[in-house]
Design an enzyme around this catalytic site. Structure first.
Site, mmCIF file in Angstrom:
data_model
loop_
_atom_site.group_PDB
_atom_site.id
_atom_site.type_symbol
_atom_site.label_atom_id
_atom_site.label_comp_id
_atom_site.label_asym_id
_atom_site.label_seq_id
_atom_site.Cartn_x
_atom_site.Cartn_y
_atom_site.Cartn_z
ATOM 1 N N GLU A 83 0.803 -1.224 0.000
ATOM 2 C CA GLU A 83 0.000 0.000 0.000
ATOM 3 C C GLU A 83 0.838 1.276 0.000
ATOM 4 O O GLU A 83 0.303 2.363 -0.258
ATOM 5 C CB GLU A 83 -0.928 0.012 1.219
ATOM 6 C CG GLU A 83 -2.059 -1.005 1.159
ATOM 7 C CD GLU A 83 -3.060 -0.702 0.061
ATOM 8 O OE1 GLU A 83 -3.200 0.480 -0.308
ATOM 9 O OE2 GLU A 83 -3.690 -1.649 -0.450
ATOM 10 N N GLU A 111 8.267 -22.144 7.187
ATOM 11 C CA GLU A 111 8.547 -21.245 8.310
ATOM 12 C C GLU A 111 9.512 -21.870 9.312
ATOM 13 O O GLU A 111 10.069 -21.183 10.168
ATOM 14 C CB GLU A 111 7.263 -20.831 9.019
ATOM 15 C CG GLU A 111 6.579 -21.903 9.820
ATOM 16 C CD GLU A 111 5.358 -21.371 10.555
ATOM 17 O OE1 GLU A 111 5.349 -21.490 11.786
ATOM 18 O OE2 GLU A 111 4.433 -20.839 9.913
#
EC number: 4.2.1.126
Length: 301
Positions: A83, A111
């Site tokens: 954004e 992960e």
């Protein structure tokens, strides 16, 4: 700390009978639990302020902001990075997000690899002067720990965002932002309260860093990028409000400024052409407020 001992993994007594509640009561319970997160984040404001200073200094010096995380935590950082370019006019690649296994995160096992965290940073061109923000609700995700260690060894500043206090990630970071969110409504589902806290923190880190860099004028997004009709109307409104002119005047100035609200505002407020506005902006490091402060009162429109 073992996973089963983490606060975020503990059962929440308030939701012990979650499956027996009716929909309205279950929603009310979630809403009550969520309502306290902002207050918990408030306890971390001094650390968040330190993080903003580190980020703003790095970006001002030509470095980058790199969010990195696994699962939901990684996606929150990725979305915040995504954004920044349309909202603040940042350069492509200046603020990026890295998610273990990619944004879809189909392979959750990645992960567990601290090596992959290092490799992903290198693939992104990690360099001294960058800031790496490691996002991990547990504070112990190997992928993030490996990334923070590698960033530190490279000479980068590091920030850890975790939702358990006294985390391993915090010990690896220059700035440790830790928020005790308490047990989740759905035991261990850290996309809930922990995710909300991480989103709030990322919002603050990026937004206030951009404010510090002069990317706003007052509370206006003066570097918003004009890519569609809605954003054009928004940009016209920003210019109109900042310069105190009718929307038709603001629209003409925006066109003359090449769809850059910052330049249009300076053109109108300083009474100069596009080139003059660009010079004012450059001399003031992009800050409209600083640029206007250099003008004699009689020269302001």
């Amino acid at each position: 700390m073992h996973l089963e001992h983490l606060v975020t993994e503990q059962p929440n007594g308030q939701s012990a009978n979650l499956d027996a509640l009716g929909i309205p009561d279950a929603l009310a319970l979630m809403n009550r639990e969520d309502a306290g997160i902002a207050a918990r984040v408030a306890h971390a404001l001094p650390a968040i302020a330190s993080g903003v200073t580190v980020i703003a200094d790095a970006l001002r010096a030509g470095g980058r902001l790199i969010y990195i995380g696994a699962g939901n935590s990684g996606r929150i950082g990725y979305l915040d990075a995504l954004e920044c370019q349309p909202t603040f006019g940042t350069q492509p690649g200046e603020i990026i997000g890295i998610v273990a296994g990619g944004f879809a995160g189909i392979t959750e096992s990645v992960e567990d690899s601290d090596t992959l965290g290092r490799q992903d940073l290198d693939a992104a061109g990690l360099a001294r002067g960058d800031v790496v923000v490691g996002l991990t609700a547990s504070g112990r995700t190997p992928y993030v720990l490996g990334a923070l260690r590698h960033a530190r060894d490279t000479g980068c500043r590091t920030i850890a965002v975790a939702c358990n206090v006294g985390s391993e990630a915090a010990a690896l970071a220059d700035v440790a932002i830790e928020v005790d969110c308490g047990p989740e409504v759905l035991t261990g589902s850290t996309r809930l309260k922990a995710g909300t806290a991480q989103k709030m923190i990322c919002n603050m880190l990026s937004t206030i860093s951009m404010v510090a860099l002069g990317k706003t004028y007052g509370n206006l997004m003066v570097d918003v990028q004009v890519h569609n009709h809605k954003l054009r109307r928004r940009a016209i409104g920003i210019v109109s409000q900042a310069a105190g002119v009718p929307t038709d005047v603001a629209e003409r100035a925006l066109e003359q400024a090449g769809d850059r609200p910052r330049i249009a505002i300076l053109m109108l407020c300083a009474g100069v052409d596009r080139a003059g506005a660009e010079r004012l902006a450059d001399a003031a490091g992009g800050s409209i407020r600083k640029a206007l402060a250099t003008l004699a009162p009689s020269t302001r429109a």
